[in-house]
Design a protein around this motif. Sequence first.
Motif, PDB file in Angstrom:
ATOM      1  N   ILE A 189      -2.597 -18.966  -1.776  1.00  0.00           N
ATOM      2  CA  ILE A 189      -1.851 -18.737  -2.149  1.00  0.00           C
ATOM      3  C   ILE A 189      -1.969 -19.113  -3.607  1.00  0.00           C
ATOM      4  N   VAL A 190      -1.561 -18.513  -4.787  1.00  0.00           N
ATOM      5  CA  VAL A 190      -0.950 -18.413  -6.044  1.00  0.00           C
ATOM      6  C   VAL A 190       0.184 -18.145  -6.774  1.00  0.00           C
ATOM      7  N   GLU A 191       0.377 -18.933  -7.096  1.00  0.00           N
ATOM      8  CA  GLU A 191       2.247 -18.551  -7.740  1.00  0.00           C
ATOM      9  C   GLU A 191       2.305 -18.480  -9.591  1.00  0.00           C
ATOM     10  N   LEU A 192       2.828 -17.667  -9.838  1.00  0.00           N
ATOM     11  CA  LEU A 192       2.824 -17.435 -11.280  1.00  0.00           C
ATOM     12  C   LEU A 192       4.056 -17.457 -11.311  1.00  0.00           C
ATOM     13  N   GLN A 193       5.268 -18.322 -11.827  1.00  0.00           N
ATOM     14  CA  GLN A 193       6.183 -18.572 -12.377  1.00  0.00           C
ATOM     15  C   GLN A 193       7.000 -18.267 -13.366  1.00  0.00           C
ATOM     16  N   GLY A 194       7.811 -18.171 -13.919  1.00  0.00           N
ATOM     17  CA  GLY A 194       8.527 -18.137 -14.871  1.00  0.00           C
ATOM     18  C   GLY A 194       8.873 -18.738 -15.626  1.00  0.00           C
ATOM     19  N   THR A 195       9.613 -19.273 -16.774  1.00  0.00           N
ATOM     20  CA  THR A 195       9.780 -20.324 -17.735  1.00  0.00           C
ATOM     21  C   THR A 195      10.522 -21.655 -17.371  1.00  0.00           C
ATOM     22  N   VAL A 250      -3.646 -14.062  -1.957  1.00  0.00           N
ATOM     23  CA  VAL A 250      -2.367 -14.008  -2.361  1.00  0.00           C
ATOM     24  C   VAL A 250      -2.113 -14.753  -3.319  1.00  0.00           C
ATOM     25  N   LEU A 251      -0.588 -13.070  -4.378  1.00  0.00           N
ATOM     26  CA  LEU A 251      -0.681 -13.589  -5.677  1.00  0.00           C
ATOM     27  C   LEU A 251       0.779 -13.018  -5.003  1.00  0.00           C
ATOM     28  N   PHE A 252       1.734 -14.551  -5.470  1.00  0.00           N
ATOM     29  CA  PHE A 252       3.197 -14.199  -5.513  1.00  0.00           C
ATOM     30  C   PHE A 252       3.453 -14.332  -7.048  1.00  0.00           C
TER      31      PHE A 252
END
Length: 349
Positions: A189-195, A250-252
């Motif tokens: 899984i990779v995760e694109l977080q916000g600020t 998976v991308l979250f």
Amino acid sequence: MSKFACRIVWIVCACVLLFIGGCENSGLNHTSLDPVATAITVSTETNPPYESSILEQQIVVGFSQLGSESDWRKANTESIRDAAKEAGIQLMFENAEQSQEKQFEAIRGFIKQRVDVIAVSPVIESGWEPILHEARMAGIPVILSDRAVEVNDASLYITTIGSDFYEEGEKAGKYLLDKLSGEPGPIGIVELQGTEGSSPTIERGKGFRDIIKQRGDLIIRRAEPADFTIEQGRETMTSFLEEMGSDIKVLFAHNDDMALGAIEAIEAYGLVPGKDIVIISVDGTRKAFEMMVAGKINCIVECNPLLGPILMQAVKEVMDGRSLPKRIVPQESVYTEGVAEKEVLNRPY
């Protein structure tokens, strides 16, 4: 009559005429200084018209928006502006452009201008205690909109209006467990977080992890901040793919804009978004629903940006001296591919 007598008569007549003229001039001068007339003149010049008196009684809200980084944020701003206008509330709006320092400057400006209520969408959670103390010392109540702050004294603000970000992360995790229930691991899984440091980044990540830890073979290989923007989403996802390639299953993405940027990167890499990589996003913008209709996003966890009416109602309640709950959460849903085509028509933003 002798010439002398005629001269005497002429002098007397002239004196009478001068006396009458003097009395008339004196009367005009007296009229111009008449107390009633003077009072009317002063009243007209110093008292504002009725409309201005109403304006002075109008509730004034100073609102510090954190930026305009996404379609969600733009919809949020529009909702607040429209709701203020509808409620007859004067809105002083400042865009911080993702800078906490600019938010502090805006709030100090609101304090100086003696607004009735300050509302703020904080860029990040930390560092708020001193500026909130300044607002308290000025006697101005503060309402948090969309995002929360981390302070030792919760009485420094009235309430937080916005989504439960931790629950949003949980919803994303629960969908993933269900989606992959029949697939063996390990699953990358990779995760694109916000600020970085913002409450949605912290809470969504925590909620997601607390759910997926039920399966030890669901492994978050990389998690990086991408600032809630399409551009950073595309750039960060590209770097993930260059490093791990098809090992990513998976991308979250913490918001739709980053997911949209990631979809571009996935397609450019030669993989199929929604099939080769399961994509879960948060927000619920129309563009994201269109991607779900196309099969490129698998699940969207709704985060409602239309907080304006709730915020303005809270302002009125505060001004009326009523108490509010410490947290006000709008109703939100989870959407999957099966309802995408029907729901896309209902998206107001």
